[in-house]
Design an enzyme around this catalytic site. Structure first.
Site, PDB file in Angstrom:
ATOM      1  N   ASP A  59      19.925   3.814 -45.637  1.00 21.51           N
ATOM      2  CA  ASP A  59      18.653   4.529 -45.474  1.00 21.51           C
ATOM      3  C   ASP A  59      18.292   5.395 -46.683  1.00 21.51           C
ATOM      4  O   ASP A  59      17.546   6.364 -46.549  1.00 21.51           O
ATOM      5  CB  ASP A  59      18.711   5.412 -44.218  1.00 21.51           C
ATOM      6  CG  ASP A  59      18.314   4.651 -42.962  1.00 21.51           C
ATOM      7  OD1 ASP A  59      17.631   3.618 -43.078  1.00 21.51           O
ATOM      8  OD2 ASP A  59      18.712   5.084 -41.859  1.00 21.51           O
ATOM      9  N   LYS A  83      14.710   6.731 -47.422  1.00 20.88           N
ATOM     10  CA  LYS A  83      14.034   7.768 -46.640  1.00 20.88           C
ATOM     11  C   LYS A  83      13.707   9.001 -47.473  1.00 20.88           C
ATOM     12  O   LYS A  83      12.900   9.840 -47.060  1.00 20.88           O
ATOM     13  CB  LYS A  83      14.896   8.163 -45.439  1.00 20.88           C
ATOM     14  CG  LYS A  83      14.855   7.142 -44.302  1.00 20.88           C
ATOM     15  CD  LYS A  83      15.612   7.643 -43.088  1.00 20.88           C
ATOM     16  CE  LYS A  83      15.503   6.664 -41.934  1.00 20.88           C
ATOM     17  NZ  LYS A  83      16.262   7.143 -40.744  1.00 20.88           N
ATOM     18  N   HIS A  96      18.053  -4.161 -43.592  1.00 19.77           N
ATOM     19  CA  HIS A  96      18.789  -3.759 -42.394  1.00 19.77           C
ATOM     20  C   HIS A  96      17.889  -3.533 -41.184  1.00 19.77           C
ATOM     21  O   HIS A  96      18.394  -3.333 -40.073  1.00 19.77           O
ATOM     22  CB  HIS A  96      19.645  -2.507 -42.674  1.00 19.77           C
ATOM     23  CG  HIS A  96      18.853  -1.267 -42.948  1.00 19.77           C
ATOM     24  ND1 HIS A  96      18.250  -1.012 -44.166  1.00 19.77           N
ATOM     25  CD2 HIS A  96      18.562  -0.194 -42.163  1.00 19.77           C
ATOM     26  CE1 HIS A  96      17.635   0.149 -44.119  1.00 19.77           C
ATOM     27  NE2 HIS A  96      17.804   0.670 -42.907  1.00 19.77           N
TER      28      HIS A  96
END
Length: 414
Positions: free
Chosen positions: A264, A267, A325
């Site tokens: 991630d 982000k 993902h």
């Protein structure tokens, strides 16, 4: 003095006259003093592959060939890495004449007393007749014995005083590790260890660069460091369970483990008003949130290019984890709407690990689910959102999952 100004030399005819004269004089000197100079380059460097941008596995195989050129009885060279957080030894790379007896194997250092003693001594160990260990009860000892290895030389690997793992030389012949042999193997051993340490150091630098960036995200994101510790180890469990089915090597499995916490990273590019919004996102906000996967891939590409990490083995594993993902096996995911096997395996693995830990973790907006309830949800999502093989691989390893949960519990500091 001879005048070379009118001498025609094909390689230097376009140079200025003065340069032409100098080059011709040099070439004539070479021909006079080094006749048949091609003989100067007859030797083949047996370790030349180490200079090439090859995967670490190929370099290790090349080093093994060079060792066998001098000592044909060295039938296996292998590396096991140490995870200091869990005190677990994990097979990483090997080069062998036949089947590898310890493929996809890991054990606690505490369950390997003979190896633990090597670390305690800080010295290599020679076993010239493995009959010494024929009654060994540990699985790794039994596997080595069943494969017919008769002697071993084990070197601990250190980097900057920190224990990294073990390097193994194995032979099917007993009594082969004489002092003369060991004096040469030590050189090869340190060379191979340096290759491993260099690769791991490069990975560590890259991970540090990425985690520093990713860490900024997690200062803003309610997910904790414990989440990353758990989901990366769930990812490893899944990859290990699928190793035979998908022909995965230990280096790939280790990269999935190392790279999964960076899924991630994109982000960091998402505004706080969306990333930290307490309620559900509207359609416009969801579109912006979903860009984090593509932004993550772009950030990784920039870091890889700027730091020169392009030759790292399995670097595409990292790219695929960051970008894909959130893909779904039915094609409903993002950013590319990939289906089934179009989604890279590493992304399918991380998706399951991430969803399971999200379900079983406490969040400000939800209580933690029990493992039973979370496993049931994974089974419900399998074949629609999540990969069936990856889901089954995690569920079939409940005991290891629970062990990870006990070791990496949530706390108020994350």
């Amino acid at each position: 003095m001879m005048d070379y100004s009118n001498f025609n030399h094909s390689r230097s005819e376009h140079l200025p006259l003065k340069g032409n004269k100098f080059k011709l004089k040099f070439d004539l000197a070479v021909m006079l003093f080094f006749p048949g100079n091609s003989k100067m380059f007859h030797h083949r460097d047996l370790l030349d592959d180490l200079n090439k941008p090859l995967p670490l596995k190929d370099k290790m195989i090349s080093a093994h060939r060079s060792v066998q050129n001098k000592f044909p009885f060295i039938s296996r060279i292998a590396i096991a890495l140490y995870d200091s957080d869990t005190r677990v030894l994990k097979t990483y790379l090997n080069s062998s004449d036949g089947e590898n007896p310890l493929l996809h194997y890991q054990t606690s250092l505490d369950n390997a007393p003979s190896l633990k003693e090597i670390l305690a001594q800080g010295l290599p160990r020679v076993v010239n007749n493995l009959v010494t260990f024929e009654n060994g009860t540990h699985e790794h000892t039994q596997r080595i014995g069943r494969s017919g290895y008769a002697a071993s030389y084990t070197m601990p690997i250190f980097h900057g005083g920190e224990f990294v793992g073990f390097l193994f030389f194995n032979s099917h012949e007993a009594e082969v590790f004489t002092e003369n042999v060991l004096s040469i193997l030590d050189i090869y051993g340190h060379l191979i260890a340096l290759m491993i340490v260099n690769e791991l150091a490069t990975l560590k630098v890259m991970n540090a660069a990425l985690k520093t960036t990713s860490g900024i995200t997690h200062f803003r994101d309610p997910e904790t460091g414990s989440h990353l510790d758990r989901m990366s180890r769930y990812s490893r469990i899944i990859a290990e369970a699928l190793a035979s089915q998908y022909d995965l090597d230990d280096a790939y499995i280790e990269q999935v483990f190392m790279f999964s916490p960076l899924h991630d990273i994109g982000k960091i590019a998402i505004p706080d008003s969306i990333l930290l919004k307490p309620g559900p996102l509207n359609a416009e906000e969801r579109v912006i949130m979903n860009t984090h996967s593509q932004k993550g891939r772009e950030m990784i590409d920039d870091i890889v290019m700027n730091f020169g990490f392009g030759n790292i083995n399995h670097i595409d594993v990292l790219r695929n984890i960051a970008e894909f993902h959130h893909e779904a096996v039915n094609g409903s995911g993002y950013p590319a709407g990939k289906r089934n096997d179009e989604i890279p395996l590493e992304a399918r693995i991380v998706a399951v690990a991430d969803v399971f830990d999200a379900l079983t973790s406490h969040r400000p907006y939800k209580e933690a689910w029990s493992n039973e309830k979370a496993f049931a949800m994974l089974q419900q999502l399998a074949g629609e959102k999540l990969d069936i093989d990856c889901v089954n691989a995690l569920i079939e390893n409940r005991q290891r999952v629970e062990s990870i949960q006990q070791q990496f519990k949530e706390d108020i500091y994350g």
